[in-house]
Design a protein around this motif. Structure first.
Motif, mmCIF file in Angstrom:
data_model
loop_
_atom_site.group_PDB
_atom_site.id
_atom_site.type_symbol
_atom_site.label_atom_id
_atom_site.label_comp_id
_atom_site.label_asym_id
_atom_site.label_seq_id
_atom_site.Cartn_x
_atom_site.Cartn_y
_atom_site.Cartn_z
ATOM 1 N N LYS A 1 11.889 -1.684 6.715
ATOM 2 C CA LYS A 1 12.841 -1.748 5.601
ATOM 3 C C LYS A 1 12.300 -1.043 4.369
ATOM 4 N N ASN A 2 11.004 -1.174 4.139
ATOM 5 C CA ASN A 2 10.377 -0.553 2.971
ATOM 6 C C ASN A 2 8.987 -0.083 3.341
ATOM 7 N N SER B 1 6.682 1.107 1.668
ATOM 8 C CA SER B 1 5.633 0.748 0.721
ATOM 9 C C SER B 1 5.128 -0.677 0.912
ATOM 10 N N VAL C 1 13.474 -5.640 -2.103
ATOM 11 C CA VAL C 1 14.213 -4.563 -1.442
ATOM 12 C C VAL C 1 15.681 -4.969 -1.387
ATOM 13 N N ALA D 1 14.459 0.405 -2.417
ATOM 14 C CA ALA D 1 13.279 -0.307 -2.892
ATOM 15 C C ALA D 1 12.968 0.153 -4.312
ATOM 16 N N GLU D 2 11.987 -0.509 -4.930
ATOM 17 C CA GLU D 2 11.514 -0.260 -6.289
ATOM 18 C C GLU D 2 12.474 -0.874 -7.313
#
Length: 212
Positions: free
Chosen positions: A48-49, A51, A56, A66-67
């Motif tokens: 999903k992400n 990072s 998310v 994300a972020e």
């Protein structure tokens, strides 16, 4: 929409506060990802992400954003009334600049301190730690607090005359600082006064009332 987060996490707090400010909490479902068990670093979540960070946002079409800044920008513009990220080019520039500074100079610095110079999330999650680097980042966070104190001596909010994403980012940083017992220096009276005002906002008080 669905948001993957840890309810009391300082980064997820930023998106939760933004949702509350927009009156959008009922439009998303929350799914808890346990930071203390390292679920955000496991293969299923990394799909999903990449990072491996929270929060998310999953859209109805299955796409992921994300972020915190990107999620807030998306949510703030859904109704055509971006009250948090700016209407004009100048507002957007100022808000994004100050939000990035709050992230780099306070929030991310506190995060590095937490992960490197304290037990962090525990040995099963913290696979590498550099204590010296963590302490350097602690000192950076304190310098960042002094910088924002100087900013808030000149204006009521971080990016100008209105509450914005920049304020939310700095709130997140101070939430994180509280979690790691890193107090705002006493001489930062403008920053402390601003934070007390922020705590009076329903969106912030609601987040602070959550228990781990």
């Amino acid at each position: 929409m669905k948001i993957y987060d840890w309810p009391t996490g300082p980064y997820p707090a930023r998106v939760r506060i933004a949702l509350s400010e927009k009156g959008m909490e009922s439009e998303v479902a929350f799914e808890t990802v346990d930071l203390w068990k390292g679920e955000h670093k496991m293969a299923g979540f990394l799909k999903k992400n990449y990072s491996g960070t929270l929060p998310v946002l999953e859209l109805d079409d299955g796409a992921f954003i994300a972020e915190c800044t990107a999620i807030t920008e998306y949510l703030d513009n859904l109704d055509g009334n971006p009250i948090l990220t700016g209407n004009t080019s100048r507002e957007k520039g100022d808000i994004h600049m100050m939000s990035k500074r709050a992230e780099l100079e306070v929030m991310d610095a506190v995060s590095v301190y937490f992960h490197h110079a304290t037990p962090g999330l525990g040995p099963d999650v913290e696979l590498y730690q550099n204590n010296e680097w963590g302490l350097r980042q602690r000192d950076k966070a304190l310098r960042g607090m002094r910088y924002f104190d100087s900013v808030l001596r000149e204006r009521p909010f971080v990016a100008g005359d209105k509450f914005s994403m920049a304020d939310i980012t700095l709130v997140g940083g101070l939430i994180f600082a509280s979690i790691v017992d890193l107090p705002v220096p006493g001489e930062c009276t403008a920053l402390l006064e601003w934070y007390e005002r922020m705590k009076e906002r329903p969106s912030v008080s609601k987040q602070l009332a959550l228990k781990a």
